[in-house]
Design an enzyme around this catalytic site. Structure first.
Site, PDB file in Angstrom:
ATOM      1  N   GLY A   1      -4.907  -2.548   5.597  1.00 53.35           N
ATOM      2  CA  GLY A   1      -3.977  -3.667   5.045  1.00 53.35           C
ATOM      3  C   GLY A   1      -4.841  -4.806   5.180  1.00 53.35           C
ATOM      4  O   GLY A   1      -4.851  -5.664   4.094  1.00 53.35           O
ATOM      5  N   ARG A   2      -5.276  -5.121   6.265  1.00 52.84           N
ATOM      6  CA  ARG A   2      -5.947  -6.473   6.689  1.00 52.84           C
ATOM      7  C   ARG A   2      -7.150  -6.505   6.240  1.00 52.84           C
ATOM      8  O   ARG A   2      -7.940  -7.807   6.384  1.00 52.84           O
ATOM      9  CB  ARG A   2      -5.977  -6.500   8.190  1.00 52.84           C
ATOM     10  CG  ARG A   2      -6.450  -5.900   9.294  1.00 52.84           C
ATOM     11  CD  ARG A   2      -6.047  -5.874  10.659  1.00 52.84           C
ATOM     12  NE  ARG A   2      -6.411  -4.710  11.490  1.00 52.84           N
ATOM     13  CZ  ARG A   2      -5.905  -3.644  11.550  1.00 52.84           C
ATOM     14  NH1 ARG A   2      -5.017  -3.350  11.006  1.00 52.84           N
ATOM     15  NH2 ARG A   2      -6.469  -2.644  12.246  1.00 52.84           N
TER      16      ARG A   2
ATOM     17  N   LYS B   1       9.554  -1.443  14.575  1.00 49.17           N
ATOM     18  CA  LYS B   1      10.095  -0.817  13.522  1.00 49.17           C
ATOM     19  C   LYS B   1      10.962   0.209  13.610  1.00 49.17           C
ATOM     20  O   LYS B   1      11.917   0.123  12.811  1.00 49.17           O
ATOM     21  CB  LYS B   1       8.803  -0.187  12.478  1.00 49.17           C
ATOM     22  CG  LYS B   1       7.723  -1.242  11.851  1.00 49.17           C
ATOM     23  CD  LYS B   1       7.254  -0.602  11.078  1.00 49.17           C
ATOM     24  CE  LYS B   1       5.774  -1.105  10.547  1.00 49.17           C
ATOM     25  NZ  LYS B   1       4.915  -0.415   9.718  1.00 49.17           N
TER      26      LYS B   1
ATOM     27  N   LYS C   1       0.817  -1.267  -0.010  1.00 50.83           N
ATOM     28  CA  LYS C   1       0.071  -0.117  -0.131  1.00 50.83           C
ATOM     29  C   LYS C   1       0.853   1.348   0.107  1.00 50.83           C
ATOM     30  O   LYS C   1       0.658   2.194  -0.877  1.00 50.83           O
ATOM     31  CB  LYS C   1      -0.889   0.056   1.355  1.00 50.83           C
ATOM     32  CG  LYS C   1      -1.734   1.195   1.188  1.00 50.83           C
ATOM     33  CD  LYS C   1      -2.985   0.694   2.621  1.00 50.83           C
ATOM     34  CE  LYS C   1      -3.419   1.818   3.085  1.00 50.83           C
ATOM     35  NZ  LYS C   1      -4.383   1.656   4.257  1.00 50.83           N
TER      36      LYS C   1
ATOM     37  N   HIS D   1      -4.216 -34.466  16.968  1.00 52.86           N
ATOM     38  CA  HIS D   1      -3.223 -35.121  17.480  1.00 52.86           C
ATOM     39  C   HIS D   1      -2.213 -34.357  18.182  1.00 52.86           C
ATOM     40  O   HIS D   1      -0.996 -34.710  18.178  1.00 52.86           O
ATOM     41  CB  HIS D   1      -2.665 -35.978  16.029  1.00 52.86           C
ATOM     42  CG  HIS D   1      -3.587 -36.908  15.703  1.00 52.86           C
ATOM     43  ND1 HIS D   1      -3.655 -38.157  15.919  1.00 52.86           N
ATOM     44  CD2 HIS D   1      -4.786 -36.906  14.948  1.00 52.86           C
ATOM     45  CE1 HIS D   1      -4.680 -38.829  15.245  1.00 52.86           C
ATOM     46  NE2 HIS D   1      -5.263 -37.893  14.743  1.00 52.86           N
TER      47      HIS D   1
ATOM     48  N   GLU E   1      10.641  -4.604   4.774  1.00 53.08           N
ATOM     49  CA  GLU E   1      10.420  -6.092   4.059  1.00 53.08           C
ATOM     50  C   GLU E   1      10.316  -6.201   2.693  1.00 53.08           C
ATOM     51  O   GLU E   1      10.909  -6.664   1.883  1.00 53.08           O
ATOM     52  CB  GLU E   1       9.578  -7.221   4.831  1.00 53.08           C
ATOM     53  CG  GLU E   1       9.904  -7.190   6.431  1.00 53.08           C
ATOM     54  CD  GLU E   1       9.355  -6.047   7.214  1.00 53.08           C
ATOM     55  OE1 GLU E   1       8.881  -5.007   6.839  1.00 53.08           O
ATOM     56  OE2 GLU E   1       9.208  -6.341   8.508  1.00 53.08           O
TER      57      GLU E   1
ATOM     58  N   GLU F   1      -4.576  -7.788  15.240  1.00 53.03           N
ATOM     59  CA  GLU F   1      -4.330  -6.412  14.911  1.00 53.03           C
ATOM     60  C   GLU F   1      -5.557  -5.335  15.034  1.00 53.03           C
ATOM     61  O   GLU F   1      -5.371  -4.391  15.402  1.00 53.03           O
ATOM     62  CB  GLU F   1      -3.801  -6.374  13.441  1.00 53.03           C
ATOM     63  CG  GLU F   1      -2.685  -5.113  13.358  1.00 53.03           C
ATOM     64  CD  GLU F   1      -2.010  -5.306  12.076  1.00 53.03           C
ATOM     65  OE1 GLU F   1      -2.526  -5.506  10.966  1.00 53.03           O
ATOM     66  OE2 GLU F   1      -0.531  -5.109  11.962  1.00 53.03           O
TER      67      GLU F   1
HETATM   68  C1  G6Q Z   1      -2.459  -4.172   8.039  1.00 57.92           C
HETATM   69  C2  G6Q Z   1      -1.467  -3.477   8.435  1.00 57.92           C
HETATM   70  C3  G6Q Z   1      -0.147  -4.117   7.961  1.00 57.92           C
HETATM   71  C4  G6Q Z   1       0.162  -3.915   6.366  1.00 57.92           C
HETATM   72  C5  G6Q Z   1       1.592  -4.232   6.095  1.00 57.92           C
HETATM   73  C6  G6Q Z   1       2.207  -4.124   4.907  1.00 57.92           C
HETATM   74  O1  G6Q Z   1      -3.803  -3.803   8.288  1.00 57.92           O
HETATM   75  O2  G6Q Z   1      -1.553  -1.953   7.961  1.00 57.92           O
HETATM   76  O3  G6Q Z   1      -0.169  -5.446   8.271  1.00 57.92           O
HETATM   77  O4  G6Q Z   1      -0.777  -4.543   5.696  1.00 57.92           O
HETATM   78  O5  G6Q Z   1       2.489  -3.347   7.267  1.00 57.92           O
HETATM   79  O6  G6Q Z   1       2.094  -2.521   4.458  1.00 57.92           O
HETATM   80  P1  G6Q Z   1       2.134  -2.087   2.971  1.00 57.92           P
HETATM   81  O7  G6Q Z   1       0.900  -2.729   2.186  1.00 57.92           O
HETATM   82  O8  G6Q Z   1       2.103  -0.765   3.126  1.00 57.92           O
HETATM   83  O9  G6Q Z   1       3.398  -2.734   2.628  1.00 57.92           O
END
Ligand code: G6Q
Length: 548
Positions: A272-273, A509, A210, A389, A216, A358
């Site tokens: 994001g989620r 972070k 996003k 199991h 990462e 989250e």
């Molecule tokens: C979700 C968070 C988080 C996000 C990641 C990736 O609700 O905001 O998990 O999706 O940190 O972020 P980017 O899409 O910006 O790389």
């Protein structure tokens, strides 16, 4: 809205629930079932193709009445309307929360800042469909003219967990000529293993971020670009044929070398989620095709409408949420186990971990005051029967109360001999065993010696929900995910949380950004951390420089 409500524990329904729990909290499910032979049919709800059996919960009719009263006293109706209306309910980030717009039909109208967002949503979907068709048909070729056979999604968190879960869940519908891989971890092993058997000339990377700044993802994307260029003769032009982006940040995408014509956008009102059904789902669409992807969105939308319009007593997400609150706050249950008896849902618990924890892992209310009660429980799980199991021992005989959600489908995509009957028999049996257990008298009657009896007793009275759907279709997956999304929302409303921010991921972070140059420096700089962190950094640095 929320500000004018009494604090949670001062609400009449809350106080009544406290008293009610004292009365019925110790009642046995076995007794509740014995008293009412119709309970197993009565405490069920079927809507939008999902059958929910919630009869094996430690509740009576009065519990339900009070929980529904709590929802009303918490202003749930107003909150639902505010979300669907596009109000900025993510207060701490001043954003609307409109994942429901991502699956709204073409003719719907949903306004953010006076602007109907639905046409833009469909324009992106159409662009994704066009691209997916080109890749799937072989019209889109790599730099050397070869067909794309591998698609690697690079993303993390919300830009990974949804796509990987949906890909695994809908694998039956996927084009088996395309190999999908997912790289999320900054651990180089993830990238190395995902690409070790791939041909750069046949490999397309989707950089899903996003913000397009996530450490990462940008580290993996840079390694992917180097890998791609090395395999394609080093021509910069190759990047345009082997990289596309899913992002809201056109500037950064262009800076990376991706043609913004091959960028698929979304908006700040998609968390994001909650982004699985935005352009972040591009890898899913490539795998299963646009029609199946749209069918999945249809499933999401059906659940959205159910959540928005059904009376709370017949509302699947609301009931699930209220039961979660019941155990979390009135029985001090700290976790919820999600147990899909469906191999294709193997990543569903991991996906739910982010969605639930989250969203509702918060220690202050929307107003910033400390919460008065426990909030989001820990969600975890594994597919059945595997879990049986391993950790089921603790659920059956341990000292923690762990409410379980069992999920299964009536038909299998892979109807192999007796497998499906055995699978479902196990799920029904587990829910039965948890609820009704096995008494010492029953154990003794089997001829068990006295000393062994306590070990073989099952107390029972362990609650569960059972969710049954017909078949794991794209639409069914959409319904299931939306069910949990709205359950999480409802829980957040009761607890008066901002379920849409995630400030808790920031501190680590920031600290990492300070430590990275310390680890990379040729000679160790003066360290200003605590003595433990300093010692760990020093040790790693020495080993790395061969001085340890
Ligand atoms: C979700 C968070 C988080 C996000 C990641 C990736 O609700 O905001 O998990 O999706 O940190 O972020 P980017 O899409 O910006 O790389």
């Amino acid at each position: 809205m929320a500000a004018s409500l009494p604090p949670l524990t001062a609400r009449p329904a809350w106080q009544a629930l406290v008293a009610h729990q004292r009365q019925i909290g110790a009642r046995q499910l076995a007794a509740l079932f014995a008293e009412d032979p119709t309970r197993g049919e009565r405490l069920t709800l079927e809507a939008v193709g999902i059958y929910l059996d919630y009869s094996k919960n430690r509740i009576t009719q009065d519990t339900l009445v009070l929980l529904l009263q709590l929802a009303a006293e918490s202003g749930l109706r107003g909150h639902i309307d505010a979300m669907f209306r596009g109000d900025k309910i993510n207060l701490t980030e001043d954003r609307a929360v409109l994942h429901v717009a991502l699956r709204a039909p073409r003719d719907a109208t949903i306004f953010v800042d006076g602007h109907n967002v639905v046409p833009a949503v469909h324009a992106v979907q159409d662009k994704m469909a066009d691209f997916a068709e080109r890749v799937r048909s072989g019209a889109w070729r790599g730099h050397t003219g070869q067909r794309i056979r591998n698609v690697v999604n690079i993303g993390i968190g919300g830009s990974d967990l949804g796509p990987v879960m949906a890909y695994e869940a809908l694998r039956y519908y996927s084009d088996r000529n395309l190999r999908l891989r997912f790289v999320s971890n900054v651990d180089g092993t993830d990238f190395a293993e995902a690409t070790q058997d791939l041909e750069p000339a046949e490999t397309l990377f989707i950089v899903s971020s996003k913000t397009f700044t996530t450490l990462e993802t940008m580290t993996n994307a840079a390694s992917a670009r180097a890998w791609s260029l090395a395999g394609l003769g080093g021509e910069r032009a190759a990047v345009a044929r082997h990289f596309v982006a899913v992002s809201t940040n056109a500037e950064k995408v262009a800076e990376f070398g991706i043609d913004t014509a091959n960028m698929f956008g979304f908006w700040d009102w998609v968390g994001g989620r909650y982004s699985l059904d935005s352009a972040i789902g591009l890898s899913t669409m490539l795998a299963i095709g646009p029609d199946n992807f749209r069918a999945m969105l249809g499933g999401f939308h059906a659940m959205d409408e159910h959540f928005r319009t059904a009376p709370f007593g017949q509302n699947l997400p609301v009931l699930l949420a209220l039961l979660t609150v019941w155990y979390a706050n009135f029985f001090a249950a700290q976790t919820v186990a999600v147990l899909p008896y469906e191999q294709y849902l193997k990543r569903f618990p991991a996906y739910l971990q982010q969605l639930t924890m989250e969203s509702n892992g918060k220690h202050v209310t929307r107003e910033g005051t400390p919460v008065e009660v426990a909030t989001g429980p820990v969600y975890w799980g594994e597919p059945g029967t595997n879990g049986q199991h391993s950790f089921y021992q603790l659920i059956h005989q341990g000292t923690h109360l762990i409410p379980c959600d069992f999920i299964a489908f009536e038909t299998s995509h892979n109807p192999l001999g007796r497998h499906h009957d055995i699978l479902l028999a196990n799920m029904f049996a587990q829910a039965e065993a948890l609820a009704f257990g096995k008494t010492a008298a029953q154990v003794r009657a089997e001829g068990t010696p006295d000393w062994l009896v306590p070990h073989r007793v099952f107390e029972g009275n362990r609650p569960s929900n059972t969710l049954l759907l017909e078949s794991l279709t794209p639409a069914a997956l959409g319904k299931l995910v939306a069910l949990y999304e709205h359950s999480v929302f409802t829980q957040g409303v009761i607890w008066n949380l901002d379920s849409f921010d995630q400030w808790g991921v920031e501190l680590g972070k920031v600290l990492a950004q300070r430590i990275i140059p310390e680890l990379e420096a040729p000679t160790l700089p003066p360290l200003g951390h605590d003595s433990s962190t300093n010692a760990l950094i020093r040790r790693y640095h020495q080993k790395k420089r061969g001085q340890g």
